[in-house]
Design a protein around this motif. Structure first.
Motif, mmCIF file in Angstrom:
data_model
loop_
_atom_site.group_PDB
_atom_site.id
_atom_site.type_symbol
_atom_site.label_atom_id
_atom_site.label_comp_id
_atom_site.label_asym_id
_atom_site.label_seq_id
_atom_site.Cartn_x
_atom_site.Cartn_y
_atom_site.Cartn_z
ATOM 1 N N LYS A 99 -18.732 1.158 -0.168
ATOM 2 C CA LYS A 99 -18.240 -0.120 0.366
ATOM 3 C C LYS A 99 -16.853 -0.472 -0.185
ATOM 4 C CE LYS A 99 -22.927 -1.910 1.061
ATOM 5 N NZ LYS A 99 -22.961 -1.453 2.471
ATOM 6 N N ILE A 100 -16.044 0.540 -0.404
ATOM 7 C CA ILE A 100 -14.659 0.339 -0.823
ATOM 8 C C ILE A 100 -13.834 0.003 0.413
ATOM 9 C CG2 ILE A 100 -12.631 1.465 -1.835
ATOM 10 C CD1 ILE A 100 -14.599 3.248 -3.407
ATOM 11 N N LYS A 101 -12.985 -1.012 0.310
ATOM 12 C CA LYS A 101 -12.243 -1.494 1.465
ATOM 13 C C LYS A 101 -10.757 -1.170 1.429
ATOM 14 C CE LYS A 101 -15.883 -3.236 3.353
ATOM 15 N NZ LYS A 101 -16.482 -2.551 4.537
ATOM 16 N N TYR A 102 -10.275 -0.616 0.317
ATOM 17 C CA TYR A 102 -8.847 -0.304 0.206
ATOM 18 C C TYR A 102 -8.681 1.138 -0.277
ATOM 19 C CZ TYR A 102 -8.739 -5.346 0.474
ATOM 20 O OH TYR A 102 -8.945 -6.635 0.879
ATOM 21 N N VAL A 103 -7.881 1.909 0.469
ATOM 22 C CA VAL A 103 -7.670 3.317 0.149
ATOM 23 C C VAL A 103 -6.175 3.620 0.169
ATOM 24 C CG1 VAL A 103 -8.111 5.709 0.825
ATOM 25 C CG2 VAL A 103 -9.890 3.973 1.141
ATOM 26 N N ALA A 122 -4.041 9.849 11.861
ATOM 27 C CA ALA A 122 -4.076 8.464 12.340
ATOM 28 C C ALA A 122 -5.387 8.164 13.065
ATOM 29 C CB ALA A 122 -2.887 8.197 13.264
ATOM 30 N N LYS A 123 -5.850 9.110 13.856
ATOM 31 C CA LYS A 123 -7.104 8.928 14.600
ATOM 32 C C LYS A 123 -8.286 8.753 13.654
ATOM 33 C CE LYS A 123 -10.011 11.167 18.107
ATOM 34 N NZ LYS A 123 -10.148 12.375 18.982
ATOM 35 N N ILE A 124 -8.332 9.587 12.616
ATOM 36 C CA ILE A 124 -9.431 9.490 11.652
ATOM 37 C C ILE A 124 -9.386 8.166 10.897
ATOM 38 C CG2 ILE A 124 -10.337 10.456 9.499
ATOM 39 C CD1 ILE A 124 -9.458 13.223 10.562
ATOM 40 N N LEU A 125 -8.207 7.779 10.426
ATOM 41 C CA LEU A 125 -8.086 6.530 9.680
ATOM 42 C C LEU A 125 -8.441 5.321 10.553
ATOM 43 C CD1 LEU A 125 -4.820 7.094 7.584
ATOM 44 C CD2 LEU A 125 -7.192 7.695 7.036
ATOM 45 N N ILE A 134 -12.080 -0.536 6.531
ATOM 46 C CA ILE A 134 -11.274 0.004 5.436
ATOM 47 C C ILE A 134 -9.795 -0.091 5.798
ATOM 48 C CG2 ILE A 134 -10.756 2.047 4.045
ATOM 49 C CD1 ILE A 134 -13.609 3.011 4.630
ATOM 50 N N GLU A 135 -8.979 -0.537 4.844
ATOM 51 C CA GLU A 135 -7.528 -0.575 5.030
ATOM 52 C C GLU A 135 -6.900 0.566 4.241
ATOM 53 O OE1 GLU A 135 -5.499 -4.399 4.922
ATOM 54 O OE2 GLU A 135 -7.446 -5.379 4.786
ATOM 55 N N PHE A 136 -5.958 1.257 4.889
ATOM 56 C CA PHE A 136 -5.320 2.423 4.277
ATOM 57 C C PHE A 136 -3.840 2.141 4.023
ATOM 58 C CE2 PHE A 136 -8.923 4.037 6.664
ATOM 59 C CZ PHE A 136 -9.498 4.942 5.779
ATOM 60 N N ASN A 205 0.725 1.631 11.018
ATOM 61 C CA ASN A 205 -0.389 0.709 10.767
ATOM 62 C C ASN A 205 -1.063 0.924 9.421
ATOM 63 O OD1 ASN A 205 -0.066 -0.515 13.302
ATOM 64 N ND2 ASN A 205 -1.391 0.979 14.295
ATOM 65 N N PHE A 206 -0.529 1.841 8.634
ATOM 66 C CA PHE A 206 -1.155 2.156 7.349
ATOM 67 C C PHE A 206 -0.185 1.901 6.194
ATOM 68 C CE2 PHE A 206 -2.805 4.991 10.705
ATOM 69 C CZ PHE A 206 -4.063 4.411 10.832
ATOM 70 N N GLY A 207 0.460 0.741 6.259
ATOM 71 C CA GLY A 207 1.299 0.284 5.168
ATOM 72 C C GLY A 207 2.788 0.417 5.403
#
Length: 356
Positions: A99-103, A122-125, A134-136, A205-207
């Motif tokens: 249940k980790i929400k930040y990667v 990108a598709k997997i994330l 989850i936010e990457f 979209n990932f930072g």
């Protein structure tokens, strides 16, 4: 960075916050967990080329087409290729279970920054964001991008029909196959090496770009602070033309470092430690052939990317002042990798080389 065994055991660790009353100003982040996944080196085994009918080879057990590399390619490389896909999925499943929400992904998240692999990542994330919330957050590595600007490329060691190697290149004429042991070359732009522009656009979209949900987002070149921050200012600051610096006089390259506050009290600093030094007698044309690869330049942050050090210092002071918990991550160390022993090591290796 290359490591054949990195992903066999999954380079994965978790930061767990359990704040006490040691600092009154620090926001309470009790229970917040951040996972770090480094050197994923994803090759999208099930990706599809956007401009070629070539699908790979058929897996006889599943009937699916797969884009796999030969065993020989893995035996002669410093890293593995095919197993990484499944190891990455297993790591993400473990993260979701916890249940980790930040990667954070500190670079080298694809094979060599090719469109097919960047799209696959990108598709997997996106799937894990949608399913588990989850936010990457990504930063660069020396494999993505390999150079500051896009460049033609390819690999000659995919597995093809009849057990032969299958060369796949982004342009005609880049490789001449030996048809006795290799299949004819497949040409697709999806195997070229992307530069900063393509990678940050695909993975924005990932930072790499701000999100309205973020409390704060800025780059080393932003002219605002957290106190007068707006999403509109951040959007303008995120464009690549506003994120360049002179690595040496007359040579401009991007720096896509950023700091983000995904939840109140937590600042994540994604440091772009890549330094691309112009080659001797190189032209100023925006062509990666004019630059040395970042893998030979990480110590050059101290000499050719001084603005980054100043920015880290400024953000660190501001985080402390505001009671933010600051976590910085980068693919390369910002200090001498050899603990100030580089000169001695160079002398030792030179002596051995000359004596051999």
């Amino acid at each position: 960075m290359n490591s054949r065994y990195t992903f066999l055991h999954i380079l994965f660790f978790v930061v767990f916050f359990n704040n006490n009353a040691s600092a009154q100003k620090v926001k309470n982040l009790n229970g917040t967990q951040i996972a770090f996944l480094s050197d994923v080196h994803l090759q999208d085994l099930f990706g599809q080329f956007s401009d070629s009918d070539y699908k790979g080879v058929i897996n006889p057990k599943t009937g699916e087409y797969v884009l796999v590399r030969t065993m020989s390619s893995q035996l002669h490389s410093t890293r593995i290729f095919n197993e990484n896909y499944f190891a990455f999925i297993a790591a993400l499943e473990d993260i979701a279970k916890r249940k980790i929400k930040y990667v954070a992904l500190p670079g080298d998240y694809t094979d060599d920054g090719q469109p097919i692999n960047v799209r696959g990542l990108a598709k997997i994330l996106e799937q894990y964001t949608k399913k588990y919330g989850i936010e990457f957050f990504i930063t660069t590595g020396n494999h993505d991008p390999v150079g500051p600007f896009a460049q033609e490329s390819g690999k000659e060691d995919f597995l093809g029909k009849e057990g032969k190697s299958q060369p796949i290149y982004s342009k005609e004429g880049l490789y001449k196959p030996n048809l006795n042991i290799e299949q004819p070359v497949v040409v697709t732009a999806d195997i070229a090496k992307m530069g900063y522009l393509g990678i940050t656009d695909q993975l924005q979209n990932f930072g790499f770009h701000p999100n309205k949900k973020y409390k704060f987002w800025a780059t080393p070149f932003s002219t605002y602070s957290s106190e007068n921050y707006t999403f509109e200012k951040a959007l303008e600051s995120a464009t690549l033309e506003n994120r360049v610096y002179e690595v040496t006089p007359g040579y401009e390259v991007p720096d896509v470092s950023y700091v983000v506050e995904p939840i109140d009290g937590l600042w994540l600093m994604a440091i772009d430690g890549n330094v691309y030094i112009p080659k001797k007698n190189a032209s100023t044309e925006k062509d990666s052939k004019n630059y040395s690869e970042a893998s030979t330049g990480y110590n050059n942050v101290l000499t050719n990317k001084k603005h980054l050090i100043k920015w880290v210092e400024t953000i660190s002071a501001e985080a402390k002042k505001q009671g933010k918990t600051l976590i910085a991550f980068s693919h390369f160390p910002m200090i001498d990798f050899n603990d100030d022993a580089s000169a001695e090591i160079k002398e030792l290796l030179a002596v051995q080389t000359n004596g051999s």
